[in-house]
Motif scaffolding. Structure first.
Motif, short mmCIF file in Angstrom:
data_model
loop_
_atom_site.label_atom_id
_atom_site.label_comp_id
_atom_site.label_asym_id
_atom_site.label_seq_id
_atom_site.Cartn_x
_atom_site.Cartn_y
_atom_site.Cartn_z
N GLY A 7 45.47 66.67 71.79
CA GLY A 7 44.19 66.83 71.11
C GLY A 7 44.23 66.62 69.61
N LYS A 8 45.41 66.45 69.04
CA LYS A 8 45.56 66.24 67.59
C LYS A 8 45.78 64.76 67.29
CE LYS A 8 45.79 70.67 66.42
NZ LYS A 8 45.73 71.47 65.26
N ASN A 9 45.44 64.36 66.05
CA ASN A 9 45.55 62.96 65.61
C ASN A 9 46.92 62.68 65.00
OD1 ASN A 9 42.83 61.90 66.07
ND2 ASN A 9 42.23 63.47 64.60
N TYR A 10 47.48 61.52 65.38
CA TYR A 10 48.79 61.10 64.87
C TYR A 10 48.83 59.58 64.72
CZ TYR A 10 50.32 65.71 66.39
OH TYR A 10 50.45 67.06 66.56
N LYS A 11 49.80 59.16 63.93
CA LYS A 11 50.20 57.75 63.90
C LYS A 11 51.62 57.72 64.44
CE LYS A 11 51.38 55.79 59.97
NZ LYS A 11 51.32 55.08 58.68
N ILE A 12 51.83 56.91 65.48
CA ILE A 12 53.17 56.75 66.04
C ILE A 12 53.63 55.33 65.78
CG2 ILE A 12 54.63 56.84 68.08
CD1 ILE A 12 52.81 58.91 69.26
N ARG A 13 54.74 55.22 65.07
CA ARG A 13 55.36 53.92 64.80
C ARG A 13 56.16 53.52 66.04
NH1 ARG A 13 54.33 49.90 61.29
NH2 ARG A 13 56.20 48.90 60.57
N CYS A 14 55.90 52.32 66.54
CA CYS A 14 56.50 51.87 67.81
C CYS A 14 57.14 50.50 67.65
CB CYS A 14 55.43 51.73 68.90
SG CYS A 14 54.51 53.20 69.25
N GLY A 15 58.15 50.29 68.44
CA GLY A 15 58.73 48.97 68.61
C GLY A 15 58.27 48.43 69.94
N LEU A 16 58.02 47.13 69.99
CA LEU A 16 57.67 46.48 71.26
C LEU A 16 58.96 46.05 71.94
CD1 LEU A 16 54.72 44.19 70.14
CD2 LEU A 16 54.58 46.27 71.50
N ARG A 17 59.11 46.42 73.20
CA ARG A 17 60.29 46.05 73.97
C ARG A 17 59.86 45.32 75.22
NH1 ARG A 17 61.90 47.09 69.75
NH2 ARG A 17 63.24 48.78 69.09
N GLY A 18 60.36 44.11 75.42
CA GLY A 18 60.00 43.30 76.58
C GLY A 18 61.23 42.98 77.42
N ARG A 19 61.01 42.82 78.69
CA ARG A 19 62.10 42.48 79.59
C ARG A 19 61.55 41.77 80.81
NH1 ARG A 19 60.31 47.32 80.53
NH2 ARG A 19 60.37 48.29 82.57
N ILE A 20 62.43 41.13 81.56
CA ILE A 20 62.07 40.50 82.82
C ILE A 20 62.60 41.38 83.94
CG2 ILE A 20 62.49 38.51 84.33
CD1 ILE A 20 60.64 37.81 82.08
N GLY A 21 61.77 41.64 84.92
CA GLY A 21 62.17 42.44 86.08
C GLY A 21 61.79 41.72 87.35
N GLU A 22 62.50 42.04 88.41
CA GLU A 22 62.23 41.43 89.71
C GLU A 22 61.26 42.31 90.51
OE1 GLU A 22 63.22 38.40 90.66
OE2 GLU A 22 64.19 38.22 88.71
N THR A 23 60.27 41.69 91.13
CA THR A 23 59.31 42.37 91.99
C THR A 23 59.33 41.68 93.35
OG1 THR A 23 57.42 40.97 91.43
CG2 THR A 23 57.85 42.84 89.97
N GLN A 24 58.53 42.18 94.25
CA GLN A 24 58.43 41.56 95.58
C GLN A 24 57.93 40.13 95.48
OE1 GLN A 24 55.82 44.08 97.83
NE2 GLN A 24 57.47 45.50 98.39
N ASN A 25 57.15 39.83 94.44
CA ASN A 25 56.56 38.51 94.27
C ASN A 25 57.32 37.64 93.28
OD1 ASN A 25 54.48 39.24 96.06
ND2 ASN A 25 53.37 40.22 94.40
N GLY A 26 58.55 38.01 92.93
CA GLY A 26 59.33 37.22 91.99
C GLY A 26 59.49 37.92 90.65
N SER A 27 59.87 37.17 89.65
CA SER A 27 60.09 37.72 88.31
C SER A 27 58.77 38.04 87.62
CB SER A 27 60.86 36.71 87.45
OG SER A 27 62.14 36.52 87.96
N ARG A 28 58.82 39.07 86.80
CA ARG A 28 57.64 39.48 86.04
C ARG A 28 58.08 40.03 84.69
NH1 ARG A 28 54.26 44.81 86.66
NH2 ARG A 28 52.66 44.34 85.14
#
Length: 92
Positions: free
Chosen positions: A58-79
């Motif tokens: 319920g309180k206001n904040y600023k959160i500094r974030c890094g974007l992290r990306g990766r490739i993962g395998e699913t039933q339908n192939g890579s995503r």
């Protein structure tokens, strides 16, 4: 790439532990304050799970974030997966 998520803490998740190495992660859901609010899950990893202590729902904040990306395998192939990983909290 780093970005800031500014808004209200909608929900604080519990710290979870994974694998034999004891990897720790918690998710904080942030809600932006605008006409059409957006919800962003921000992950806190390892020692940054301590940042949960500084957050209050319920309180206001600023959160500094890094974007992290990766490739993962699913039933339908890579995503492609994208995570917001928080590392700094500033109360507003």
């Amino acid at each position: 790439m780093d970005i800031d998520i500014i808004g209200v803490v909608h929900h604080k998740g519990e710290i979870e532990t994974f694998g034999q190495n004891g990897f720790q992660k918690a998710t904080v859901t942030m809600m932006t304050v605008e006409q059409n609010p957006q919800y962003y899950p921000v992950e806190l990893w390892q020692h940054n799970t301590d940042l949960l202590d500084d957050l209050e729902e319920g309180k206001n904040y600023k959160i500094r974030c890094g974007l992290r990306g990766r490739i993962g395998e699913t039933q339908n192939g890579s995503r492609a997966f994208l995570s917001l990983v928080g590392w700094k909290v500033t109360p507003l």
